[in-house]
Design an enzyme around this catalytic site. Structure first.
Site, mmCIF file in Angstrom:
data_model
loop_
_atom_site.group_PDB
_atom_site.id
_atom_site.type_symbol
_atom_site.label_atom_id
_atom_site.label_comp_id
_atom_site.label_asym_id
_atom_site.label_seq_id
_atom_site.Cartn_x
_atom_site.Cartn_y
_atom_site.Cartn_z
ATOM 1 N N CYS A 75 0.879 -1.172 0.000
ATOM 2 C CA CYS A 75 0.000 0.000 0.000
ATOM 3 C C CYS A 75 0.912 1.216 0.000
ATOM 4 C CB CYS A 75 -0.881 0.002 1.249
ATOM 5 S SG CYS A 75 -1.902 1.476 1.394
ATOM 6 N N CYS A 189 -0.229 3.442 -6.707
ATOM 7 C CA CYS A 189 -1.231 2.874 -5.798
ATOM 8 C C CYS A 189 -1.390 1.431 -6.271
ATOM 9 C CB CYS A 189 -2.543 3.639 -5.921
ATOM 10 S SG CYS A 189 -3.956 2.765 -5.194
HETATM 11 N N1 DGL Z 1 -3.796 0.495 -2.544
HETATM 12 C C1 DGL Z 1 -3.478 1.611 -1.733
HETATM 13 C C2 DGL Z 1 -2.211 2.317 -2.149
HETATM 14 O O1 DGL Z 1 -1.357 1.717 -2.756
HETATM 15 C C3 DGL Z 1 -4.486 2.623 -1.364
HETATM 16 C C4 DGL Z 1 -5.882 2.631 -1.825
HETATM 17 C C5 DGL Z 1 -6.698 3.411 -0.834
HETATM 18 O O2 DGL Z 1 -7.109 2.786 0.153
HETATM 19 O O3 DGL Z 1 -6.892 4.614 -1.007
HETATM 20 O O4 DGL Z 1 -2.019 3.456 -1.844
#
Ligand code: DGL
Length: 273
Positions: A75, A189
């Site tokens: 994340c 992301c």
């Molecule tokens: N998948 C997450 C990232 O890489 C974040 C998505 C979210 O919860 O806003 O930042």
């Protein structure tokens, strides 16, 4: 004391970290994986820093209790506040941002674009790290997307939902790709690599950088170095836990092509005030 047969933990606010699991399963098929997705609180990218830190620490503790030998912070948003949570882990921790910035710094591109959550964009962590790591001069443009992760989370395999994802991609990426003319785009992301096919269709020829590949490589290098590769010689399974909808996670795991899913279980979310 870390043990070679211990599992590897992977965490994200939702299913985005599946893009990292996919790469780890390809590169290290013998490893046992535990995934934790905080479906109850997605999107993290629109929360405050204090809340993201608290939720991240909650997930770190969950994986620590299961004795993981390495922890992949799949994340980017949590990776922005890693120095405020890393003490909650007693094993090597891998950051999505470090991986993505390292990969972007190495490529021969003058103008690098980064798309990410609003949180990651506001932190300006990608431009800072890419410029610090790059051996040559680059321009780094960053764009924060408030809705994209949530749309991806709930739209895979659904034509109407995917049409919304593509509208949103155009809205966010057109200025950077068509007007500013970036040479490549970092998918900052972990949800975004799950729709890389749509991005390629909209912008043929645009080089995409997925931090997941680099994360899996760094993990492998660490396990090799520390003598922590699983010696069992069997294919490793994947146990998925979520604070969200168990059936949706099971479906998404199949759609993303994850292998050897041993089970998908609910785990109670951290209570937010
Ligand atoms: N998948 C997450 C990232 O890489 C974040 C998505 C979210 O919860 O806003 O930042």
């Amino acid at each position: 004391m870390l043990h070679p047969t211990a599992p590897i933990g992977v965490l994200d606010s939702g299913i985005g970290g599946f893009s990292v699991v996919r790469q780890v399963q390809r590169l290290l098929p013998g490893e046992e994986l535990i995934y934790f997705g905080d479906g109850a609180h997605i999107p993290y990218g629109n929360h405050s820093e204090e809340t993201v830190v608290a939720m991240a620490r909650y997930m770190f503790s969950f994986l620590e209790e299961r004795g993981v030998k390495a922890l992949l912070v799949a994340c980017n948003t949590i990776s922005c506040v890693l120095e405020r949570c890393a003490d909650a882990a007693s094993c090597p921790v891998f950051s999505a941002v470090q991986a993505g910035a390292g990969a972007a710094a190495r490529i021969e591109a003058d103008k690098v674009g980064v798309i990410s959550t609003v949180f990651t964009h506001n932190a300006q962590i990608y431009p800072r790290k890419i410029l610090a790591l790059s051996p040559r001069k680059k321009v780094v443009l960053s764009c924060g997307c408030p809705d994209l992760a949530r749309l991806v989370e709930h739209s895979l395999g659904d034509p109407a939902g995917m049409a919304l994802v593509e509208d949103n991609l155009r809205q966010e990426l057109d200025p950077m790709v068509l007007e500013d003319g970036v040479d490549c785009c970092v998918l900052g992301c972990t949800h975004y690599p799950l729709v890389a096919g749509s991005i390629r269709k909209l912008y043929p020829g645009l080089l995409l950088i997925d931090p997941a590949e680099e994360m899996a490589q760094s993990l492998k290098a660490c396990l090799d170095r520390e003598g922590l590769n699983n010696p069992r010689g069997e294919l490793g399974g994947l146990s998925i836990y979520t604070t969200g909808d168990v059936d949706e996670y099971a479906l998404r795991a199949r759609q993303v092509g994850l292998e050897r899913v041993a089970g998908v279980e609910f785990y109670p979310p951290m209570e937010l005030e």
